[in-house]
Design a protein around this motif. Structure first.
Motif, short mmCIF file in Angstrom:
data_model
loop_
_atom_site.label_atom_id
_atom_site.label_comp_id
_atom_site.label_asym_id
_atom_site.label_seq_id
_atom_site.Cartn_x
_atom_site.Cartn_y
_atom_site.Cartn_z
N ILE A 284 0.88 -1.18 0.00
CA ILE A 284 0.00 0.00 0.00
C ILE A 284 0.91 1.22 0.00
N HIS A 285 0.78 2.03 -1.04
CA HIS A 285 1.69 3.16 -1.20
C HIS A 285 1.10 4.44 -0.60
N LEU A 286 1.66 4.85 0.54
CA LEU A 286 1.23 6.12 1.14
C LEU A 286 2.40 7.10 1.15
N GLU A 287 3.46 6.76 0.44
CA GLU A 287 4.65 7.62 0.46
C GLU A 287 4.68 8.62 -0.70
N VAL A 288 3.93 8.33 -1.75
CA VAL A 288 4.07 9.11 -2.98
C VAL A 288 3.30 10.43 -2.93
N GLY A 289 3.94 11.49 -3.42
CA GLY A 289 3.29 12.81 -3.37
C GLY A 289 2.61 13.19 -4.66
N GLU A 290 1.70 12.34 -5.13
CA GLU A 290 0.97 12.75 -6.34
C GLU A 290 -0.44 12.16 -6.34
N PRO A 291 -1.37 12.87 -6.98
CA PRO A 291 -2.75 12.39 -7.00
C PRO A 291 -2.86 10.98 -7.59
N ASN A 292 -3.80 10.20 -7.03
CA ASN A 292 -3.95 8.82 -7.50
C ASN A 292 -4.91 8.72 -8.69
N VAL A 293 -5.30 9.86 -9.24
CA VAL A 293 -6.25 9.84 -10.37
C VAL A 293 -5.53 10.33 -11.64
N ASN A 294 -6.14 10.01 -12.77
CA ASN A 294 -5.55 10.43 -14.04
C ASN A 294 -5.89 11.90 -14.31
N THR A 295 -5.10 12.53 -15.16
CA THR A 295 -5.40 13.91 -15.59
C THR A 295 -6.80 13.93 -16.23
N PRO A 296 -7.64 14.92 -15.87
CA PRO A 296 -8.99 14.95 -16.43
C PRO A 296 -9.01 14.92 -17.97
N ASP A 297 -10.06 14.30 -18.52
CA ASP A 297 -10.21 14.14 -19.98
C ASP A 297 -10.06 15.44 -20.76
N TYR A 298 -10.74 16.51 -20.26
CA TYR A 298 -10.76 17.76 -21.05
C TYR A 298 -9.35 18.33 -21.21
N ILE A 299 -8.45 17.98 -20.32
CA ILE A 299 -7.06 18.46 -20.42
C ILE A 299 -6.27 17.57 -21.39
N ILE B 96 5.63 30.82 -6.96
CA ILE B 96 5.79 29.69 -7.88
C ILE B 96 4.61 28.71 -7.77
N PHE B 97 4.12 28.34 -8.94
CA PHE B 97 2.92 27.49 -9.01
C PHE B 97 3.17 26.29 -9.92
N SER B 98 2.23 25.36 -9.87
CA SER B 98 2.39 24.14 -10.68
C SER B 98 1.03 23.60 -11.09
N PHE B 99 1.01 22.87 -12.18
CA PHE B 99 -0.21 22.16 -12.59
C PHE B 99 -0.21 20.74 -12.01
N SER B 100 0.95 20.32 -11.48
CA SER B 100 1.14 18.92 -11.07
C SER B 100 0.10 18.42 -10.07
N LYS B 101 -0.02 19.17 -8.96
CA LYS B 101 -0.80 18.64 -7.85
C LYS B 101 -2.29 18.93 -8.03
N SER B 102 -2.62 20.18 -8.43
CA SER B 102 -4.03 20.55 -8.50
C SER B 102 -4.77 19.84 -9.62
N TYR B 103 -4.10 19.69 -10.79
CA TYR B 103 -4.79 19.08 -11.94
C TYR B 103 -4.32 17.66 -12.22
N ALA B 104 -3.66 17.04 -11.26
CA ALA B 104 -3.14 15.66 -11.46
C ALA B 104 -2.32 15.59 -12.75
N MET B 105 -1.35 16.48 -12.86
CA MET B 105 -0.54 16.57 -14.08
C MET B 105 0.96 16.44 -13.77
N THR B 106 1.30 15.57 -12.82
CA THR B 106 2.71 15.49 -12.40
C THR B 106 3.67 15.13 -13.55
N GLY B 107 3.21 14.28 -14.46
CA GLY B 107 4.10 13.83 -15.54
C GLY B 107 4.19 14.79 -16.72
#
Ligand code: PLP
Length: 395
Positions: free
Chosen positions: A33-48, A229-240
């Motif tokens: 069970i991975h609770l160490e990773v700092g990224e959303p567990n969902v995919n980037t939304p379709d519209y993006i 400084i801002f990011s799309f990674s965390k809010s929009y599940a766009m880490t990659g």
């Protein structure tokens, strides 16, 4: 065979991120069970995602200007006006390959070798690594639990020397989950003004706050010393996708834009188009994720409480710190044993600093069922390894 010359000091100085170590070790097992990773567990939304595909079909596959596509910078401008009532021009925005790239080029633009930068302790380990990379010196200021994880201003005053160039701040904060009040942000900027320091404000979790409001540091800047400084990674599940951005004075952004050329040249072009879609689309995904993290936070906190385990309720971000001091184990040993004995991976607090050495960080960006099971196993592990002597010492 001839011995090769030694590699650079920076490459030796930079530690392997403790969370990465855990991730690597967890590959030995199939059912962790991975609770160490700092990224959303969902995919980037379709519209993006759709916009990225469209961009590729429309041949947006080339280099962009160093500071990013003008259309994206215009969307950022509108976003800032709408969210923070802040008027910025496109010349005050640099789009980067994730926030980590914005952080490193802003530090590169500000601090020379041997110059000092104040960074929080605990903090995201990359702050220290970036400073090591450029030969600048990290000087740590405390974020203590008994001060609600906010800076101690009397300590800050003692840390400034004639070599101090900047202070880095991070709210909502990783790993503590603290969200600074308007007064705290204002006081930090006042402190920076008193000592003529730049302020690098990492606000990548700006969209993930619960009871508290996020205040953008740039909003309180009246003389061009603040970079937010801002990011799309965390809010929009766009880490990659690797898109982030910095807002600063025209001269700072100019300097950073020059540095983007040799470092990355530009953020990926089609990812920039996707980021534009994220900003101009509806806020539905952001609101939905915030509600999910809030529900998980309250559920996890309740489970830990019921098991007599102390945890620090975050006001924002998707992290929670758990106190492991009753076990007497260091957080590295705790995390390794928990992984081997209970098949749960967590972030060892030592990765973030000394203040969190008797804590572990879990991520709420994990599916509900897994998160609940993981937290139950952590509770069992702490209670099975409860060391009476330690709990007395620590109480
Ligand atoms: N800042 C903090 C505090 C973070 O926790 C992270 C990622 O974990 C980043 C910056 C980097 O974000 P990005 O993916 O945009 O590079």
């Amino acid at each position: 065979m001839r011995n090769l010359k030694e590699l650079s000091t920076a490459s030796n100085q930079i530690p392997v991120h403790g969370v990465r170590k855990l991730m690597n070790e967890s590959e030995k097992f199939s059912d962790v069970i991975h609770l160490e990773v700092g990224e959303p567990n969902v995919n980037t939304p379709d519209y993006i995602r759709t916009e990225a595909v469209k961009a590729m079909e429309n041949e947006i596959t080339h280099y962009t200007p160093n500071a990013g596509l003008l259309s994206l910078r215009n969307s950022i401008k509108k976003h800032f006006h709408h969210k923070y009532e802040l008027e910025v021009s496109e010349k005050e925005i640099a789009v980067t390959a994730g926030a980590v790239n914005a952080l490193s080029i802003s530090l590169m633009a500000i601090a020379n070798k041997e110059e000092e930068v104040l960074i929080p302790e605990p903090s995201w380990p990359n702050y220290e690594s970036i400073l090591f990379m450029q030969g600048s010196i990290p000087v740590k200021y405390d974020l203590k639990p008994d001060n609600n994880f906010i800076p101690d201003f009397s300590q800050l005053e003692t840390l400034v020397t004639n070599k101090t160039k900047a202070i880095m701040i991070n709210s909502p904060n990783n790993p503590t989950g603290a969200v600074y009040s308007k007064e705290t942000i204002l006081a930090l900027i006042q402190f920076a003004k008193r000592h003529n320091l730049y302020v690098i404000s990492d606000e990548v979790y700006d969209e993930i706050t619960f009871e508290n409001t996020h205040y953008c540091a740039k909003n309180f800047d009246d003389d061009g010393r603040v970079i937010s400084i801002f990011s799309f990674s965390k809010s929009y599940a766009m880490t990659g996708w690797r898109v982030g951005y910095a807002i600063g004075s025209e001269s700072l952004i100019n300097a950073m834009t020059k540095l983007i050329e040799p470092v990355i040249s530009c953020a990926p072009s089609f990812a920039q188009k996707a980021a534009e879609a994220a900003l101009t689309g509806s806020d539905e995904f952001l609101i939905e994720m915030r509600d999910i993290y809030l529900r998980r936070r309250d559920n996890v906190y309740k489970i830990l409480n019921e098991n007599d385990i102390k945890a620090y309720k975050p006001g924002g971000t998707f992290y929670m710190l758990i106190d492991i001091s009753p076990t007497g184990l260091t957080s590295n040993d705790f995390a390794m044993r928990l992984l081997h004995e209970k098949k749960v991976a967590v972030g060892p607090g030592e990765t973030f600093g000394i203040i969190t050495k008797k804590m572990v960080r879990i991520s709420l960006a994990t599916a509900d069922g897994e998160l609940e099971e993981g937290v139950k196993r952590i509770s069992d592990f702490i209670n099975e390894n409860h060391n009476e002597q330690n709990s007395k010492i620590n109480s």
